[in-house]
Design a protein around this motif. Structure first.
Motif, PDB file in Angstrom:
ATOM      1  N   SER A 165       7.415  -8.144 -11.162  1.00 40.61           N
ATOM      2  CA  SER A 165       8.585  -8.291 -10.279  1.00 40.61           C
ATOM      3  C   SER A 165       8.878  -7.027  -9.479  1.00 40.61           C
ATOM      4  O   SER A 165       9.556  -7.088  -8.448  1.00 40.61           O
ATOM      5  CB  SER A 165       9.818  -8.646 -11.121  1.00 40.61           C
ATOM      6  N   ALA A 166       8.361  -5.885  -9.913  1.00 37.89           N
ATOM      7  CA  ALA A 166       8.770  -4.611  -9.319  1.00 37.89           C
ATOM      8  C   ALA A 166       8.124  -4.313  -7.976  1.00 37.89           C
ATOM      9  O   ALA A 166       8.623  -3.465  -7.230  1.00 37.89           O
ATOM     10  CB  ALA A 166       8.471  -3.462 -10.294  1.00 37.89           C
ATOM     11  N   THR A 167       7.010  -4.967  -7.661  1.00 40.10           N
ATOM     12  CA  THR A 167       6.317  -4.652  -6.405  1.00 40.10           C
ATOM     13  C   THR A 167       6.063  -5.914  -5.597  1.00 40.10           C
ATOM     14  O   THR A 167       6.001  -7.015  -6.137  1.00 40.10           O
ATOM     15  CB  THR A 167       4.959  -3.947  -6.667  1.00 40.10           C
ATOM     16  N   SER A 168       5.849  -5.710  -4.320  1.00 34.71           N
ATOM     17  CA  SER A 168       5.601  -6.842  -3.431  1.00 34.71           C
ATOM     18  C   SER A 168       4.206  -7.413  -3.605  1.00 34.71           C
ATOM     19  O   SER A 168       3.918  -8.504  -3.092  1.00 34.71           O
ATOM     20  CB  SER A 168       5.792  -6.406  -1.972  1.00 34.71           C
ATOM     21  N   LEU A 183      10.857  -6.613   3.914  1.00 34.73           N
ATOM     22  CA  LEU A 183      11.146  -5.476   3.037  1.00 34.73           C
ATOM     23  C   LEU A 183       9.878  -4.659   2.847  1.00 34.73           C
ATOM     24  O   LEU A 183       8.807  -5.213   2.599  1.00 34.73           O
ATOM     25  CB  LEU A 183      11.634  -5.965   1.673  1.00 34.73           C
ATOM     26  N   SER A 184       9.992  -3.348   2.959  1.00 32.76           N
ATOM     27  CA  SER A 184       8.823  -2.492   2.759  1.00 32.76           C
ATOM     28  C   SER A 184       8.472  -2.420   1.272  1.00 32.76           C
ATOM     29  O   SER A 184       9.281  -2.767   0.410  1.00 32.76           O
ATOM     30  CB  SER A 184       9.090  -1.092   3.294  1.00 32.76           C
ATOM     31  N   PHE A 185       7.270  -1.935   0.992  1.00 29.44           N
ATOM     32  CA  PHE A 185       6.833  -1.770  -0.395  1.00 29.44           C
ATOM     33  C   PHE A 185       7.797  -0.846  -1.141  1.00 29.44           C
ATOM     34  O   PHE A 185       8.164  -1.109  -2.283  1.00 29.44           O
ATOM     35  CB  PHE A 185       5.414  -1.182  -0.409  1.00 29.44           C
ATOM     36  N   VAL A 314     -13.498   4.550  -5.353  1.00 28.57           N
ATOM     37  CA  VAL A 314     -12.696   3.320  -5.447  1.00 28.57           C
ATOM     38  C   VAL A 314     -11.254   3.653  -5.819  1.00 28.57           C
ATOM     39  O   VAL A 314     -10.306   3.145  -5.219  1.00 28.57           O
ATOM     40  CB  VAL A 314     -13.311   2.356  -6.481  1.00 28.57           C
ATOM     41  N   TYR A 315     -11.074   4.537  -6.800  1.00 26.35           N
ATOM     42  CA  TYR A 315      -9.722   4.903  -7.229  1.00 26.35           C
ATOM     43  C   TYR A 315      -8.966   5.625  -6.114  1.00 26.35           C
ATOM     44  O   TYR A 315      -7.772   5.368  -5.894  1.00 26.35           O
ATOM     45  CB  TYR A 315      -9.783   5.801  -8.472  1.00 26.35           C
ATOM     46  N   LEU A 316      -9.646   6.522  -5.398  1.00 32.37           N
ATOM     47  CA  LEU A 316      -8.982   7.273  -4.321  1.00 32.37           C
ATOM     48  C   LEU A 316      -8.562   6.351  -3.184  1.00 32.37           C
ATOM     49  O   LEU A 316      -7.460   6.484  -2.638  1.00 32.37           O
ATOM     50  CB  LEU A 316      -9.919   8.370  -3.800  1.00 32.37           C
ATOM     51  N   VAL A 317      -9.431   5.404  -2.826  1.00 34.21           N
ATOM     52  CA  VAL A 317      -9.082   4.458  -1.762  1.00 34.21           C
ATOM     53  C   VAL A 317      -7.894   3.595  -2.181  1.00 34.21           C
ATOM     54  O   VAL A 317      -6.982   3.339  -1.377  1.00 34.21           O
ATOM     55  CB  VAL A 317     -10.300   3.569  -1.415  1.00 34.21           C
ATOM     56  N   THR A 318      -7.871   3.183  -3.440  1.00 40.39           N
ATOM     57  CA  THR A 318      -6.759   2.367  -3.933  1.00 40.39           C
ATOM     58  C   THR A 318      -5.453   3.158  -3.940  1.00 40.39           C
ATOM     59  O   THR A 318      -4.393   2.636  -3.566  1.00 40.39           O
ATOM     60  CB  THR A 318      -7.057   1.854  -5.350  1.00 40.39           C
ATOM     61  N   ILE A 319      -5.521   4.415  -4.363  1.00 44.33           N
ATOM     62  CA  ILE A 319      -4.330   5.279  -4.315  1.00 44.33           C
ATOM     63  C   ILE A 319      -3.851   5.435  -2.886  1.00 44.33           C
ATOM     64  O   ILE A 319      -2.644   5.410  -2.600  1.00 44.33           O
ATOM     65  CB  ILE A 319      -4.638   6.647  -4.949  1.00 44.33           C
ATOM     66  N   GLY A 320      -4.813   5.578  -1.953  1.00 39.20           N
ATOM     67  CA  GLY A 320      -4.448   5.663  -0.536  1.00 39.20           C
ATOM     68  C   GLY A 320      -3.728   4.413  -0.065  1.00 39.20           C
ATOM     69  O   GLY A 320      -2.774   4.496   0.725  1.00 39.20           O
ATOM     70  N   MET A 321      -4.160   3.253  -0.550  1.00 41.20           N
ATOM     71  CA  MET A 321      -3.493   1.998  -0.184  1.00 41.20           C
ATOM     72  C   MET A 321      -2.047   1.997  -0.684  1.00 41.20           C
ATOM     73  O   MET A 321      -1.125   1.613   0.059  1.00 41.20           O
ATOM     74  CB  MET A 321      -4.247   0.813  -0.788  1.00 41.20           C
ATOM     75  N   LEU A 322      -1.834   2.432  -1.931  1.00 37.68           N
ATOM     76  CA  LEU A 322      -0.479   2.458  -2.487  1.00 37.68           C
ATOM     77  C   LEU A 322       0.415   3.423  -1.716  1.00 37.68           C
ATOM     78  O   LEU A 322       1.594   3.138  -1.470  1.00 37.68           O
ATOM     79  CB  LEU A 322      -0.532   2.846  -3.964  1.00 37.68           C
ATOM     80  N   MET A 331       1.933  -4.372   5.290  1.00 41.49           N
ATOM     81  CA  MET A 331       1.298  -4.640   3.995  1.00 41.49           C
ATOM     82  C   MET A 331       0.019  -5.457   4.128  1.00 41.49           C
ATOM     83  O   MET A 331      -0.980  -5.189   3.464  1.00 41.49           O
ATOM     84  CB  MET A 331       2.290  -5.350   3.081  1.00 41.49           C
ATOM     85  N   SER A 332       0.050  -6.464   4.977  1.00 40.35           N
ATOM     86  CA  SER A 332      -1.116  -7.319   5.116  1.00 40.35           C
ATOM     87  C   SER A 332      -2.316  -6.544   5.652  1.00 40.35           C
ATOM     88  O   SER A 332      -3.414  -6.587   5.090  1.00 40.35           O
ATOM     89  CB  SER A 332      -0.783  -8.496   6.046  1.00 40.35           C
ATOM     90  N   TRP A 333      -2.112  -5.809   6.731  1.00 36.30           N
ATOM     91  CA  TRP A 333      -3.218  -5.061   7.331  1.00 36.30           C
ATOM     92  C   TRP A 333      -3.638  -3.884   6.461  1.00 36.30           C
ATOM     93  O   TRP A 333      -4.815  -3.484   6.458  1.00 36.30           O
ATOM     94  CB  TRP A 333      -2.836  -4.585   8.738  1.00 36.30           C
ATOM     95  N   THR A 334      -2.707  -3.324   5.712  1.00 38.81           N
ATOM     96  CA  THR A 334      -3.073  -2.216   4.811  1.00 38.81           C
ATOM     97  C   THR A 334      -4.019  -2.691   3.714  1.00 38.81           C
ATOM     98  O   THR A 334      -5.032  -2.050   3.429  1.00 38.81           O
ATOM     99  CB  THR A 334      -1.806  -1.611   4.176  1.00 38.81           C
ATOM    100  N   THR A 335      -3.696  -3.821   3.084  1.00 40.29           N
ATOM    101  CA  THR A 335      -4.569  -4.325   2.021  1.00 40.29           C
ATOM    102  C   THR A 335      -5.906  -4.796   2.578  1.00 40.29           C
ATOM    103  O   THR A 335      -6.955  -4.596   1.942  1.00 40.29           O
ATOM    104  CB  THR A 335      -3.893  -5.477   1.255  1.00 40.29           C
ATOM    105  N   LEU A 336      -5.906  -5.413   3.758  1.00 40.48           N
ATOM    106  CA  LEU A 336      -7.168  -5.839   4.371  1.00 40.48           C
ATOM    107  C   LEU A 336      -8.041  -4.640   4.722  1.00 40.48           C
ATOM    108  O   LEU A 336      -9.266  -4.659   4.522  1.00 40.48           O
ATOM    109  CB  LEU A 336      -6.890  -6.673   5.626  1.00 40.48           C
ATOM    110  N   THR A 337      -7.416  -3.584   5.252  1.00 44.72           N
ATOM    111  CA  THR A 337      -8.161  -2.368   5.585  1.00 44.72           C
ATOM    112  C   THR A 337      -8.743  -1.729   4.325  1.00 44.72           C
ATOM    113  O   THR A 337      -9.895  -1.273   4.310  1.00 44.72           O
ATOM    114  CB  THR A 337      -7.246  -1.361   6.304  1.00 44.72           C
ATOM    115  N   THR A 338      -7.956  -1.706   3.258  1.00 40.68           N
ATOM    116  CA  THR A 338      -8.444  -1.152   1.991  1.00 40.68           C
ATOM    117  C   THR A 338      -9.626  -1.957   1.464  1.00 40.68           C
ATOM    118  O   THR A 338     -10.625  -1.386   1.008  1.00 40.68           O
ATOM    119  CB  THR A 338      -7.320  -1.147   0.944  1.00 40.68           C
TER     120      THR A 338
END
Length: 507
Positions: A165-168, A183-185, A314-322, A331-338
């Protein structure tokens, strides 16, 4: 933020109301009971059938049906699933499994760890993904402590729902709310994190109180819990997000039970020729290894330092996404780019990875968008909401209680995602008439209640069904979590956690 006004809609002509209701009823039955005897076609086909009937019955036009599909939500869902696949390949979930048993101090300590690990992983990687991967680990840990797995499985599923529930990006209904509300992340996280943290703590206390005697049983033998999760076992827990929407989906681990009768038959009917069962099992194991090797590719066979370098990327790219989500990027384009960045960094054919994406879940969402839009056009939801709205305003306690009960009931009757789509704009519009600040709070209340509502019963969320089905189908640690045993915990936990969380939501 999506506009806080919603046009009042009168009931459509009788023919449209009747036909739209029939189409929606068919969708609802197949979404809630995917294996219903008279039409066992499943949830995905059921959503497409509902959408098609809305068009065939002329409840909405084909163009309106296309317009009802929200591509931004589909993009966010697709990107999240691809990122989860690469994180699984990078052993993220294996480390979480090891963390569960590292220097454990007994069954009660393990229960609390499961609650924490399940909640955190669900907030970052979706509740369904966490449940798919962690269920087998939890079963092994329960066996190691010589206690029934029931309390641990309930802890896994309920904490996964609360944590998500805490994140989008924690669960599908939050994805919908994040896009619809803009609402932003960061806003989502700050608004619901206090409620989530306290909710997980309270949920763990209820679990301990309810199962204290069961968890206090002394072990017959001493075991070293650090050995529960071996490297070999961890490697076997490969998951597919495709299983998130269908807990009964087949996976490579089910090859052995399927082929076991063949092995036995071959051994007994060999007419004196020597056919070694062990040899056949080795062949099956070899086939399974080949399946896993296809997904992991050259990375699995690479030198250790290359493997570690790839995992670090992989971990660094995921941290960059967060981080990008926290600073408010789309959010949509950020996750797609990641997702695309991980594909490029993998530097090989992405087909094996993309095959693990749950396209059936994406199709289900498309059909659901069209079906719900058609049902909205009948005017029935608006009419019912107009009757309820005066008593469900969030500027007083009574209104919040009524709204909460409506969301709890609908989320367990019609499922939480359709509930969010049906109620979202209406609840926000009602709150916006009070004040602009109340609109954001209304979206957060909807996210919190619709998510925690999944803990009420075993049928309340996909995460519950995944844990139940994975446990039942486990080859070595099979366990059946009954509807009533879950309900006995689910009702008090849901009501208490929901109420406490509502006091802590920061709108």
């Amino acid at each position: 933020m999506e506009t806080g006004t919603l046009e009042e809609m009168d009931l459509a002509p009788t023919e449209k109301v009747v036909l739209g209701s029939i189409a929606f009823a068919i969708f609802w039955v197949l979404a809630v009971f995917p294996a219903v005897p008279f039409l066992p076609i499943g949830r995905t086909a059921g959503s497409l059938l509902g959408a098609m009937l809305m068009v065939i019955f002329r409840v909405i036009t084909p163009d309106e049906a296309y317009d009802a599909i929200d591509l931004s939500i589909l993009g966010l869902l697709f990107g999240t699933m691809v990122v989860s696949v690469y994180l699984e390949q990078a052993d993220m979930f294996k480390y979480l499994g090891v963390l569960l048993s590292w220097k454990s101090k007994g069954a009660k300590d393990l229960l609390c760890r499961i609650c924490v690990v399940s909640a955190i992983s669900s907030a970052l990687f979706t509740n369904d993904t966490s449940c798919v991967v962690l269920t087998e680990f939890v079963l092994k840990i329960a066996r190691q402590n010589n206690v029934p797995p029931g309390p641990f499985l309930v802890a896994l599923a309920s904490s996964a729902n609360i944590g998500s529930s805490a994140t989008s990006i924690g669960n599908p209904q939050n994805l919908v709310i994040a896009i619809k509300s803009s609402l932003s992340f960061g806003e989502f996280l700050l608004g619901l994190l206090p409620a989530m943290l306290v909710g997980v703590f309270v949920n763990a206390l209820i679990l301990l109180c309810m199962y204290w005697r069961l968890l206090s049983i002394e072990k017959d033998e001493e075991h070293t819990l650090d050995e529960v999760i071996s490297e070999e076992d961890s490697a076997s827990h490969r998951f597919s997000p495709a299983a998130m929407s269908n807990p009964t989906a087949s996976n490579s681990q089910e090859l052995n039970p399927v082929l076991e009768p063949m092995i036995t038959w071959s051994s007994s009917s060999s007419n004196g020729s020597t056919i070694h069962t062990e040899t056949l099992r080795n062949r099956v194991s070899s086939k399974q290894s080949n399946l896993q090797g296809t997904l992991s590719g050259n990375i699995e066979s690479a030198k250790p330092w290359k493997r570690q370098l790839w995992k670090t990327r992989v971990y660094l790219v995921t941290i960059g996404m967060l981080i990008a989500l926290l600073v408010g990027l789309n959010m949509s384009w950020t996750t797609l780019t990641t997702a695309l960045a991980l594909v490029v960094l993998d530097f090989k054919d992405a087909q094996p990875c993309l095959q693990k994406v749950s396209y059936s879940l994406l199709i289900f969402f498309c059909g659901m968008f069209i079906t719900v839009d058609g049902f909205n056009s009948t005017g029935i939801p608006s009419t019912l909401w107009n009757l309820t709205e005066p008593y469900a305003r969030i500027n007083h306690v009574g209104g919040i209680v009524v709204l909460t009960l409506v969301i709890l009931v609908l989320s367990n009757v019609a499922s939480n995602v359709p509930t969010v789509i049906l109620l979202g704009a209406r609840v926000a519009a009602s709150a916006a008439m009070i004040s602009k600040g109340q609109e954001k709070r209304a979206w957060l209340i909807l996210a919190w209640v619709s998510t925690v509502a999944g803990n009420l019963s075993l049928m309340g969320s996909a995460a519950n069904l995944i844990v139940c089905e994975q446990a039942r189908r486990s080859r070595f640690y099979g366990y059946t979590l009954s509807f009533w045993s879950h309900l006995k915990f689910g009702v008090p936990s849901t009501l208490i956690v929901t109420a406490i969380g509502l006091l802590l939501i920061r709108g």
